[in-house]
Write an enzyme that holds these catalytic residues in place. Structure first.
Site, PDB file in Angstrom:
ATOM      1  N   SER A  43       0.830  -1.194   0.000  1.00  0.00           N
ATOM      2  CA  SER A  43       0.000   0.000   0.000  1.00  0.00           C
ATOM      3  C   SER A  43       0.864   1.243   0.000  1.00  0.00           C
ATOM      4  CB  SER A  43      -0.878   0.017   1.240  1.00  0.00           C
ATOM      5  OG  SER A  43      -0.091   0.339   2.368  1.00  0.00           O
ATOM      6  N   LYS A  44       0.191   2.365  -0.187  1.00  0.00           N
ATOM      7  CA  LYS A  44       0.906   3.627  -0.170  1.00  0.00           C
ATOM      8  C   LYS A  44       1.628   3.811   1.158  1.00  0.00           C
ATOM      9  CE  LYS A  44      -2.484   5.482  -3.297  1.00  0.00           C
ATOM     10  NZ  LYS A  44      -3.552   6.434  -3.559  1.00  0.00           N
ATOM     11  N   ARG A  45       0.956   3.390   2.204  1.00  0.00           N
ATOM     12  CA  ARG A  45       1.561   3.553   3.533  1.00  0.00           C
ATOM     13  C   ARG A  45       2.825   2.718   3.693  1.00  0.00           C
ATOM     14  NH1 ARG A  45      -3.894   2.579   5.208  1.00  0.00           N
ATOM     15  NH2 ARG A  45      -4.936   4.554   4.984  1.00  0.00           N
ATOM     16  N   HIS A  46       2.838   1.570   3.023  1.00  0.00           N
ATOM     17  CA  HIS A  46       4.019   0.712   3.130  1.00  0.00           C
ATOM     18  C   HIS A  46       5.109   1.111   2.151  1.00  0.00           C
ATOM     19  CE1 HIS A  46       1.091  -1.817   5.232  1.00  0.00           C
ATOM     20  NE2 HIS A  46       2.132  -2.263   5.885  1.00  0.00           N
ATOM     21  N   GLY A  47       4.939   2.290   1.567  1.00  0.00           N
ATOM     22  CA  GLY A  47       5.992   2.765   0.679  1.00  0.00           C
ATOM     23  C   GLY A  47       5.912   2.203  -0.726  1.00  0.00           C
TER      24      GLY A  47
END
Length: 468
Positions: free
Chosen positions: A240-244
RNA sequence: GUCCCCAUCGUCUAGAGGCCUAGGAUACUGCCCUUUCACGGCAAUGACGCGGGUUCGAAUCCCGCUGGGGACGCCA
């Protein structure tokens, strides 16, 4: 009925790689059935949507050469239509006003959680009369979800998926400020746009049931669903975006070719027997939902890099020159003039076989543009013995006619010199390579000498001899 | 916590009951080709998560377990 699919990203960041794959699958599906792929920007979250992100989506798709049909729909522009449908549901008695405050809902969820129940809205205002409404509170509009029974949907990838209606709470259709929420907007737009197949990430699987019920309430035709598994990071968690997770432009900047990305992404979750290298033409011809796997795949840079090497080798030389120059200029602060560009073009056949990314290609190309200092290994080659041979070359090469200065001609001549002196060919070529490129690894020295031409070759050779 | 989904070499995958002593790709190792390096060729290592069924026969069907993932927002 012809196929109409859509790619519906929300512009809250860049076009990340998972979305790119969803776009690719939609696009291939549409092309395969000679249908349409529409683009819809889901920008109803005004706080998070940005114009830059919208641009990034367009740019990303264009770079990947994934085209769409018709003018993109901006969901926010259709707000009035979404509100209209919410009101219609209200009139039909399939929706109602709810006066709960966000705090109240939070407590509700916590209590449910404490009891081991799913954290859901409890339907407090579902059957209350409007007279009980507290004054001065802007209500939200909620959908009356069915409370008993269950819904079974045949998903084209997941197969039969069943959810009990007890799992579904009454979702919000219109916020307190009167703006529509995602689930409503999606259904209205999908209907109005005539979408026949919804191909999207697995993370929307539970939304399918909520949206399904709105379709039913409106008595609209229900599209086919295909929920494709997500791409995971090397750690196995959602990419995900949060996981880079990276945007496609990051892959471009890492020196990957769009066709390599497409091929790699295609094989992540879809297969056609043992085929690995799949041209876009074949992809369009072969693509189907039946062969989309159900389990998530991990993203593997190494395999992508290998595939990129393949497409690099196949790519047109002129195109690669154009692509590699920005890398050379930005990474090394060198400006590439027309003469250097010409060298690159002529040397490209030898160069491209030895690179897996444009970054690597840029690095390997440098010696054509600017003479490179000898690296450690090259110094070693140019020891006493190496220099001796270089001197021989320095004295013999000027006599070699310009008209024979070709890859084959040079090879013959240098082989001859090596034989005369009873040297292995490599004893002759390695010092030349070191002097010409500053390295012990490069394309064929004969190729390099030919590309550089007689003057430049000798110039470089003498410069090294003089420096020693 | 509740619901849903998933499960074959390290990774991506083929496999729709006998074609499987499980195939391909990638990575790793070795060899060959060779002016270096790559490319290419050859070879080797390497997997059906576990336990029950069903069946003459299961990687393939069913159940359970375990493990992983996703969803549970007045985000999309």
């Amino acid at each position: 009925m012809s196929v109409v699919v859509r790619f519906a990203p929300s512009p809250t960041g860049y076009l990340h790689i998972g979305s790119a794959r969803t776009a690719l699958f939609n696009w291939l599906f549409a092309r395969h059935y000679q249908g349409k792929m529409l683009l819809r920007i889901e920008d109803t979250d005004r706080a998070r949507s940005t114009q830059e992100a919208v641009e990034a989506i367009y740019k990303g798709l264009e770079w990947l050469e994934i085209g769409w049909d018709e003018t993109p729909v901006h969901q926010f522009d259709r707000l009035e239509r979404h509100v209209e449908i919410a009101n219609e549901l209200l009139k039909k008695g399939m929706a109602y006003y709810c006066y709960c405050s966000p705090e109240e809902l939070e407590t509700m969820r916590e209590e449910a959680r404490a009891k081991g129940l799913p954290p859901r809205y409890n339907g407090k205002w579902r059957d209350r009369s409007p007279e009980e409404a507290p004054k001065g509170i802007d209500p939200v509009v909620r959908f009356k979800s069915p409370q008993t029974g269950d819904t079974v949907i045949h998903d084209l990838v997941q197969g039969e998926v069943r959810v009990s209606h007890q799992q579904l709470d009454d979702m919000i259709l219109l916020r307190a400020d009167g703006t529509p929420t995602f689930n409503l907007s999606v259904v209205v737009d999908d209907h109005d746009m005539g979408i026949t197949h919804i191909i999207r990430g697995d993370d929307h699987l539970t939304n399918m049931f909520r949206q399904f019920n709105i379709f039913k309430a409106m008595e609209w035709a229900i599209p086919h669903y295909a929920h494709i598994p997500l791409i995971h990071g090397p750690d196995g968690a959602k990419l995900s975006k949060r996981h880079g997770a990276l945007g496609v432009e990051a892959y471009r900047d890492m020196g990957f070719l769009p066709e390599a990305i497409r091929n790699y992404l295609l094989r992540l979750g879809w297969s056609h027997g043992d085929e690995e290298i799949i041209s876009t033409k074949d992809a369009i011809q072969w693509f189907d939902l039946d062969h989309v796997g159900k389990s998530p795949a991990r993203f593997d840079f190494v395999k992508l890099t290998n595939l990129n090497g393949h497409y690099l080798r196949e790519a047109d030389n002129e195109r690669l020159v154009t692509l590699v120059i920005p890398f050379i200029e930005s990474k090394y602060g060198i400006s590439v003039n027309t003469e250097a560009r010409d060298l690159l073009r002529r040397g490209m056949t030898g160069l491209k076989q030895r690179a897996k990314t444009l970054i690597e290609l840029a690095e390997n190309s440098l010696f054509y543009i600017v003479p490179q200092p000898l690296d450690e290994a090259a110094q070693k080659i140019l020891n006493e013995e190496g220099l001796q041979i270089l001197k021989v070359m320095g004295s013999r090469l000027p006599c070699f006619p310009e008209t024979s200065w070709t890859e084959v001609g040079l090879e013959d001549y240098i082989r001859q010199i090596a034989e005369e002196r009873e040297l292995k060919l490599t004893k002759a070529t390695q010092p030349l390579r070191a002097a010409l490129t500053g390295k012990t690894v490069s394309p064929s020295v004969f190729d390099i000498m030919h590309v550089l031409g007689k003057d430049k070759t000798l110039e470089r050779l003498y410069a090294v001899l003089k420096g020693k």
